[in-house]
Design a protein around this motif. Sequence first.
Motif, PDB file in Angstrom:
ATOM      1  N   PRO A  26      38.733 -10.514 -18.006  1.00  8.25           N
ATOM      2  CA  PRO A  26      38.065 -11.808 -17.814  1.00  8.25           C
ATOM      3  C   PRO A  26      39.054 -12.949 -18.005  1.00  8.25           C
ATOM      4  CG  PRO A  26      37.522 -10.906 -19.969  1.00  8.25           C
ATOM      5  CD  PRO A  26      38.310  -9.840 -19.240  1.00  8.25           C
ATOM      6  N   TYR A  27      38.706 -14.095 -17.493  1.00 14.68           N
ATOM      7  CA  TYR A  27      39.594 -15.254 -17.593  1.00 14.68           C
ATOM      8  C   TYR A  27      38.756 -16.515 -17.784  1.00 14.68           C
ATOM      9  CZ  TYR A  27      38.243 -16.270 -12.755  1.00 14.68           C
ATOM     10  OH  TYR A  27      37.516 -16.567 -11.618  1.00 14.68           O
ATOM     11  N   PHE A  28      39.426 -17.617 -18.159  1.00 13.94           N
ATOM     12  CA  PHE A  28      38.733 -18.866 -18.426  1.00 13.94           C
ATOM     13  C   PHE A  28      38.957 -19.876 -17.299  1.00 13.94           C
ATOM     14  CE2 PHE A  28      38.766 -17.295 -22.823  1.00 13.94           C
ATOM     15  CZ  PHE A  28      37.449 -17.575 -23.174  1.00 13.94           C
ATOM     16  N   ASP A  29      37.875 -20.577 -16.964  1.00 12.08           N
ATOM     17  CA  ASP A  29      37.879 -21.606 -15.926  1.00 12.08           C
ATOM     18  C   ASP A  29      37.273 -22.871 -16.534  1.00 12.08           C
ATOM     19  OD1 ASP A  29      37.783 -23.094 -13.597  1.00 12.08           O
ATOM     20  OD2 ASP A  29      36.704 -21.578 -12.425  1.00 12.08           O
ATOM     21  N   GLY A  30      37.800 -24.026 -16.160  1.00 13.48           N
ATOM     22  CA  GLY A  30      37.235 -25.280 -16.650  1.00 13.48           C
ATOM     23  C   GLY A  30      35.993 -25.721 -15.915  1.00 13.48           C
ATOM     24  N   ARG A  31      35.681 -25.040 -14.811  1.00  9.90           N
ATOM     25  CA  ARG A  31      34.460 -25.346 -14.069  1.00  9.90           C
ATOM     26  C   ARG A  31      33.398 -24.330 -14.455  1.00  9.90           C
ATOM     27  NH1 ARG A  31      33.221 -27.360  -7.999  1.00  9.90           N
ATOM     28  NH2 ARG A  31      31.222 -26.329  -7.697  1.00  9.90           N
ATOM     29  N   ALA A  32      32.258 -24.802 -14.918  1.00  5.91           N
ATOM     30  CA  ALA A  32      31.178 -23.921 -15.350  1.00  5.91           C
ATOM     31  C   ALA A  32      30.470 -23.318 -14.142  1.00  5.91           C
ATOM     32  CB  ALA A  32      30.195 -24.696 -16.218  1.00  5.91           C
ATOM     33  N   GLU A  33      29.487 -22.467 -14.415  1.00  3.95           N
ATOM     34  CA  GLU A  33      28.774 -21.783 -13.331  1.00  3.95           C
ATOM     35  C   GLU A  33      27.278 -21.831 -13.582  1.00  3.95           C
ATOM     36  OE1 GLU A  33      28.100 -20.813 -10.121  1.00  3.95           O
ATOM     37  OE2 GLU A  33      30.271 -20.700 -10.452  1.00  3.95           O
ATOM     38  N   CYS A  34      26.486 -21.667 -12.497  1.00  2.00           N
ATOM     39  CA  CYS A  34      25.026 -21.766 -12.633  1.00  2.00           C
ATOM     40  C   CYS A  34      24.311 -20.524 -12.108  1.00  2.00           C
ATOM     41  CB  CYS A  34      24.514 -23.002 -11.914  1.00  2.00           C
ATOM     42  SG  CYS A  34      24.832 -23.014 -10.129  1.00  2.00           S
ATOM     43  N   TRP A  35      25.040 -19.491 -11.690  1.00  2.00           N
ATOM     44  CA  TRP A  35      24.422 -18.253 -11.217  1.00  2.00           C
ATOM     45  C   TRP A  35      24.661 -17.150 -12.255  1.00  2.00           C
ATOM     46  CZ3 TRP A  35      26.273 -18.144  -5.384  1.00  2.00           C
ATOM     47  CH2 TRP A  35      25.595 -19.161  -4.691  1.00  2.00           C
ATOM     48  N   VAL A  36      23.647 -16.864 -13.037  1.00  2.00           N
ATOM     49  CA  VAL A  36      23.683 -15.944 -14.178  1.00  2.00           C
ATOM     50  C   VAL A  36      24.765 -16.376 -15.157  1.00  2.00           C
ATOM     51  CG1 VAL A  36      23.933 -13.577 -14.994  1.00  2.00           C
ATOM     52  CG2 VAL A  36      22.766 -14.011 -12.834  1.00  2.00           C
ATOM     53  N   TRP A  37      24.341 -17.092 -16.132  1.00  2.00           N
ATOM     54  CA  TRP A  37      25.267 -17.681 -17.085  1.00  2.00           C
ATOM     55  C   TRP A  37      24.625 -17.659 -18.473  1.00  2.00           C
ATOM     56  CZ3 TRP A  37      23.472 -22.273 -19.396  1.00  2.00           C
ATOM     57  CH2 TRP A  37      22.331 -22.827 -18.774  1.00  2.00           C
ATOM     58  N   GLY A  38      25.446 -17.855 -19.470  1.00  4.83           N
ATOM     59  CA  GLY A  38      24.948 -17.886 -20.831  1.00  4.83           C
ATOM     60  C   GLY A  38      25.646 -18.967 -21.637  1.00  4.83           C
ATOM     61  N   THR A  39      24.965 -19.418 -22.681  1.00  7.50           N
ATOM     62  CA  THR A  39      25.556 -20.454 -23.529  1.00  7.50           C
ATOM     63  C   THR A  39      24.924 -20.404 -24.909  1.00  7.50           C
ATOM     64  OG1 THR A  39      26.178 -22.795 -23.613  1.00  7.50           O
ATOM     65  CG2 THR A  39      23.925 -22.296 -22.912  1.00  7.50           C
ATOM     66  N   TRP A  40      25.380 -21.312 -25.763  1.00  3.89           N
ATOM     67  CA  TRP A  40      24.906 -21.432 -27.136  1.00  3.89           C
ATOM     68  C   TRP A  40      24.230 -22.786 -27.331  1.00  3.89           C
ATOM     69  CZ3 TRP A  40      29.703 -20.171 -25.384  1.00  3.89           C
ATOM     70  CH2 TRP A  40      30.168 -18.870 -25.621  1.00  3.89           C
ATOM     71  N   ALA A  41      23.413 -22.884 -28.343  1.00  2.00           N
ATOM     72  CA  ALA A  41      22.750 -24.157 -28.642  1.00  2.00           C
ATOM     73  C   ALA A  41      23.780 -25.250 -28.916  1.00  2.00           C
ATOM     74  CB  ALA A  41      21.821 -23.983 -29.840  1.00  2.00           C
ATOM     75  N   ARG A  42      24.895 -24.904 -29.558  1.00  2.00           N
ATOM     76  CA  ARG A  42      25.927 -25.905 -29.879  1.00  2.00           C
ATOM     77  C   ARG A  42      26.529 -26.505 -28.619  1.00  2.00           C
ATOM     78  NH1 ARG A  42      30.585 -23.739 -28.286  1.00  2.00           N
ATOM     79  NH2 ARG A  42      30.926 -21.477 -28.467  1.00  2.00           N
ATOM     80  N   ALA A  43      26.706 -25.688 -27.551  1.00  2.00           N
ATOM     81  CA  ALA A  43      27.317 -26.177 -26.319  1.00  2.00           C
ATOM     82  C   ALA A  43      26.317 -26.936 -25.457  1.00  2.00           C
ATOM     83  CB  ALA A  43      27.907 -25.012 -25.525  1.00  2.00           C
ATOM     84  N   TRP A  44      25.042 -26.544 -25.504  1.00  2.00           N
ATOM     85  CA  TRP A  44      24.005 -27.194 -24.696  1.00  2.00           C
ATOM     86  C   TRP A  44      23.643 -28.569 -25.248  1.00  2.00           C
ATOM     87  CZ3 TRP A  44      22.157 -26.211 -20.010  1.00  2.00           C
ATOM     88  CH2 TRP A  44      20.940 -26.761 -19.606  1.00  2.00           C
ATOM     89  N   ALA A  45      23.904 -28.809 -26.518  1.00  2.00           N
ATOM     90  CA  ALA A  45      23.525 -30.080 -27.144  1.00  2.00           C
ATOM     91  C   ALA A  45      24.119 -31.255 -26.366  1.00  2.00           C
ATOM     92  CB  ALA A  45      24.017 -30.109 -28.589  1.00  2.00           C
ATOM     93  N   GLY A  46      23.295 -32.236 -26.083  1.00  2.00           N
ATOM     94  CA  GLY A  46      23.734 -33.431 -25.358  1.00  2.00           C
ATOM     95  C   GLY A  46      23.437 -33.398 -23.873  1.00  2.00           C
ATOM     96  N   MET A  47      22.938 -32.282 -23.358  1.00  2.00           N
ATOM     97  CA  MET A  47      22.677 -32.182 -21.927  1.00  2.00           C
ATOM     98  C   MET A  47      21.565 -33.120 -21.464  1.00  2.00           C
ATOM     99  SD  MET A  47      24.306 -30.312 -19.677  1.00  2.00           S
ATOM    100  CE  MET A  47      23.125 -29.651 -18.521  1.00  2.00           C
ATOM    101  N   ASN A  48      20.679 -33.509 -22.363  1.00  2.07           N
ATOM    102  CA  ASN A  48      19.588 -34.405 -21.993  1.00  2.07           C
ATOM    103  C   ASN A  48      19.911 -35.870 -22.261  1.00  2.07           C
ATOM    104  OD1 ASN A  48      17.548 -32.463 -21.091  1.00  2.07           O
ATOM    105  ND2 ASN A  48      17.523 -31.775 -23.226  1.00  2.07           N
TER     106      ASN A  48
END
Length: 596
Positions: free
Chosen positions: A143-165
């Motif tokens: 696996p590798y890291f990309d600075g562009r996120a993805e929206c087709w089957v993805w996962g995250t944490w509450a800490r990273a989602w904070a501020g989306m609203n």
Amino acid sequence: MTELIPIALFAYARPDHLRRTLACLRDNRVPLIIAICDGPKTPDKAPQVAEVRALLRGIDWCEVELHEREDNRGLGRSIMAGVTEVLDRYNSCLVFEDDLICVPGAYDYLCAALRHYQDDPQVMSVTGWTHPRLTPKDVADRPYFDGRAECWVWGTWARAWAGMNDQTAEQMMLACEARGIDRNHYGNDLPIMAAAELRQNIWAVRWLYHHLLRGGLCLRPPWSLVEHIGFDALATNAGSASGWANPPLRACPPVPSTWPDAVEHAACGALQRRAFPPPPVLPPSPPPGLARRITRRLRRLTVALTGSTRLESLSVRPAVEGLTPPLLLRAYRAGRRRMAGGTAIAVAPSAALQLTGQYATWSAAQADSAGYDAGVILERTRAALLKVKRGEAVYERDSVLFEVIEYSWPVLAGLMWVAAQHDCRLNVLDLGGSLGSTYFQNRAFLDRLGMVRWNIVEQPRHVEVGRQAFQDERLRFYQSIDACLAETQPNVILLSGVLQYLEVPYDLLNSLQATSCRFLILDLTFFWAGPNDRLCVQHVPPDIYPASYPAWIFSWSRFRSILSLHWSIIADFDDHARMAAPVPLNFRGLIAVRIP
């Protein structure tokens, strides 16, 4: 005990797609599905929504929480609210939509990644999707890291989602620019999607800019574990993305024994920009014609003889005047005044105007302004333009008559360019165009076109006077953009010296999305090089008309960023006018084409 990682599944009205999604989740032995299902948007969707809900209630191979909403929020608002609700209860989650499938082992692989990076603040998401066009060649089976996120089957944490609203995608994009982050670093599609976010009820672009603003990373697999099966007529948002279908899916790679450090692969930015390139650049302008070459040589001669570099940017007539003895000029102007029946003809007033102060709010600037007598200004403008209309004067601006027409050649070139693309037909939406100043200024050129319609949107009293004294088959007056669009479809929008006098100028720019105009011309607008717009008070000398009122000096970089959400700027220019101001000021203009 290891915390459970649920699947947040968003379903709506595609039961056949959902069956395939549920089959792959069953094969992955997921322990918990939190299903969120919108109500039918229209009555004809009710049977499909009912079938989808029945499928979800019938799951007996894992635990299911079904949230059946009565309203229809649409995909963007549904995901924003649903993921927030899930992450209020769980530390992390994986997100599926009802048109996504994955290979066996994908759930365990992504859950292992979520658990490994749960305390790494730089890692903001993981995904099971990638594509050969985006995958660096040297990743092998890692696996590798990309600075562009993805929206087709993805996962995250509450800490990273904070501020989306907290902010829209556009606001996040501008916040990136304020920090010197290139908004196009991961592709030219991001600004376009940011502009469409609220209008089209999409959400993913906000997630992408949320990563970019925080310097966050997304973990991608070495090849795709996921495919999108919704590229069909039933798709809400993915119908135009079928070019991103993957090759046949390969088996899931083994869960790494050693996960990579949180460092973006060096090739990702370039791969994303290549996949989402900017729009094609228009061909360069043709070389200067004979008239332009003569004008340039005349300017150079004027500078050489007078020693004044000020004359480098003047039009032909002022350049000739620079070579003419003052005595002859005074005689010429006196003769012109006598021919005009004794009318006083003014020189350009911009040097007499000035901007002062720096105000935090529009109301504060208004409180420090004397205002103006709108009736007096309107009557002066009417009287001056009637003389221009009857041929008794040459040119009017701001109620002042001039002895020569001061053309804005870039604006005129832009108008002619638009007409050339519409079979010599020009239909202008002139916002804040007074009683037709720009129309009369350019009338000699407009007369050569096959069809001209000039539509002015102004204040009610201006419209009343305009209709009484100036309206004809060409020149029309309206009190609103909607009233104009109900009668005609302009092909170009003109904003000449108007935006800086509006309390909320960007609202007007947004309202222009209701028009079908492909072209936009901006002229005589205040700009400076600072990072933020500056609110001042403009003072007009009594010999023009005694007045003072709020006025914006726009940040050139910020204004261009906001405008280019919807418009591709193909040319900009300096109007060469000057005005005293608390910061270095330019009158600038531009010509832009709407982004498809």
